[in-house]
Motif scaffolding. Structure first.
Motif, PDB file in Angstrom:
ATOM      1  N   ILE A  32       0.469  -4.092   3.672  1.00  0.00           N
ATOM      2  CA  ILE A  32      -0.948  -3.111   3.909  1.00  0.00           C
ATOM      3  C   ILE A  32      -0.289  -3.137   5.743  1.00  0.00           C
ATOM      4  O   ILE A  32      -0.616  -2.244   6.465  1.00  0.00           O
ATOM      5  N   THR A  74      -2.919   3.906   1.065  1.00  0.00           N
ATOM      6  CA  THR A  74      -3.188   2.732   2.264  1.00  0.00           C
ATOM      7  C   THR A  74      -1.344   1.886   1.543  1.00  0.00           C
ATOM      8  O   THR A  74      -0.524   1.330   2.737  1.00  0.00           O
ATOM      9  N   ILE A  75      -1.511   2.385   0.426  1.00  0.00           N
ATOM     10  CA  ILE A  75      -0.011   1.304  -0.288  1.00  0.00           C
ATOM     11  C   ILE A  75       0.563   2.570  -0.725  1.00  0.00           C
ATOM     12  O   ILE A  75       0.083   3.734  -1.798  1.00  0.00           O
ATOM     13  N   ALA A  89       4.115  -0.500   2.866  1.00  0.00           N
ATOM     14  CA  ALA A  89       2.643   0.686   3.672  1.00  0.00           C
ATOM     15  C   ALA A  89       2.872   1.899   4.108  1.00  0.00           C
ATOM     16  O   ALA A  89       3.719   2.353   4.112  1.00  0.00           O
ATOM     17  N   GLN A  90       1.027   3.000   3.964  1.00  0.00           N
ATOM     18  CA  GLN A  90       1.939   4.348   4.395  1.00  0.00           C
ATOM     19  C   GLN A  90       2.582   5.000   5.882  1.00  0.00           C
ATOM     20  O   GLN A  90       3.129   5.069   5.913  1.00  0.00           O
ATOM     21  N   GLU A  91       1.803   3.527   6.689  1.00  0.00           N
ATOM     22  CA  GLU A  91       2.886   3.768   8.211  1.00  0.00           C
ATOM     23  C   GLU A  91       4.469   3.733   8.243  1.00  0.00           C
ATOM     24  O   GLU A  91       4.715   4.153   9.226  1.00  0.00           O
ATOM     25  N   LYS A 134      -5.817   5.525  -2.572  1.00  0.00           N
ATOM     26  CA  LYS A 134      -6.024   6.079  -0.580  1.00  0.00           C
ATOM     27  C   LYS A 134      -5.388   6.455  -0.314  1.00  0.00           C
ATOM     28  O   LYS A 134      -5.045   7.241   0.893  1.00  0.00           O
ATOM     29  N   GLU A 168      -6.054   0.961  -3.234  1.00  0.00           N
ATOM     30  CA  GLU A 168      -4.562   1.465  -2.304  1.00  0.00           C
ATOM     31  C   GLU A 168      -4.276   2.556  -2.352  1.00  0.00           C
ATOM     32  O   GLU A 168      -3.287   3.003  -1.796  1.00  0.00           O
TER      33      GLU A 168
END
Length: 310
Positions: free
Chosen positions: A233, A254-255, A169-171, A252, A249
């Protein structure tokens, strides 16, 4: 009853042409076969239908009545055949397909919704099962499968082989040290799926052909690709996901695809299987081409990902 129907159609052609030879030529069968059908019909009905002589052939009164009735039946059959041919050639009607739960929920639900919007005259019935359904016996128009089991009743249509990507996940990427090489995966929480090799063993292949085996530490294990995707995610860790299942994802952000030059060593080929028949309806052809095009366009480039700044 069915045999008598065919006997009647042969008889009708004889009555129409007033010739066994002409009827045989029109039907594409031998003269003796035509004669046999008519004789069998006369025995089954227990009545004489034709008056034969060396120079002519005529109908008895019963034969004339049957000929008139057979003409109506033949015209009805022709109408039905024309309707069936028309439906077969046009992009309309229902498609019955099957695939695994993972493929259906993770990939094809959205894809088929788009297809149906493009072809509102086509309806789709998608049966999701992890068992290997019998396409022919269960009346499916097609199935999407990983791998292939030889079956002479089926025809295989290969799809582009997906890449199995290392993802997070990006975070998670923002909050953890950058993954620069496969060896860095030894130190991260790993999301294990049935796509992967045995628990704790990760076998990777570089685009150049180089292979590496990495020891990973699974913190979350599942046999469902969708569950692994959602866990990744949510920030559970790093794991393997097929490229076609995460396009939205990735777009965007997100991944994030980590180490995009590397993929899982083992390929997981996708294929469409259809009943091995001479012709295929136009609607099924359209769907297969749509699936192939969509799977093909999901292949992402091998460029390095742009990591979010920590």
């Amino acid at each position: 009853m069915i045999k008598n129907l065919y006997h009647m159609m042969v008889f009708a052609k004889v009555a129409q042409t007033r010739s066994f030879t002409a009827a045989a030529d029109a039907l594409g069968i031998g003269r003796s076969v035509v004669s046999s059908h008519v004789s069998q019909l006369e025995r089954n009905l227990d009545m004489k239908l034709l008056i034969r002589s060396t120079r002519s052939l005529s109908l008895t009164s019963q034969g004339q009545i049957l000929f008139e009735s057979c003409g109506c039946i033949a015209r009805e059959i022709e109408v039905v055949q024309e309707r069936l041919d028309a439906q077969h050639s046009e992009a309309a009607g229902n498609i019955r397909m099957t695939c695994s739960v993972n493929l259906g929920t993770g990939v094809f639900s959205g894809m088929l919704a788009e297809f149906q919007r493009n072809h509102p005259e086509i309806t789709i019935e998608m049966i999701l099962e992890d068992r290997m359904a019998d396409v022919v016996e269960e009346g499916f128009d097609l199935a999407v499968r990983t791998g292939w089991k030889d079956d002479g009743r089926l025809r295989l249509i290969k799809l582009p082989t997906p890449r199995i990507l290392i993802c997070a996940a990006q975070e998670w990427v923002k909050q953890n040290p950058e993954i620069k090489s496969p060896g860095d995966l030894c130190n991260v929480p790993w999301v294990q799926t049935s796509l992967s090799t045995p628990t704790g063993k990760l076998r990777l292949r570089h685009r150049s052909g180089t292979k590496k085996q990495i020891e990973v530490t699974p913190v979350f294990s599942t046999n469902a690709g969708l569950a692994a995707k959602l866990a990744i995610i949510a920030g559970a860790g790093v794991g393997l996901l097929p490229d076609f299942a995460i396009q939205e994802e990735l777009h965007k952000g997100t991944i994030i695809s980590l180490l995009p030059q590397w993929t899982e060593e083992k390929d997981h080929p996708l294929s469409v299987v259809v009943p091995n028949q001479a012709t295929q309806s136009r609607r099924v052809q359209l769907l297969i081409e749509f699936i192939k095009t969509n799977i093909q366009r999901t292949h992402i480039s091998g460029d390095s990902p742009k990591y979010p700044r920590h």
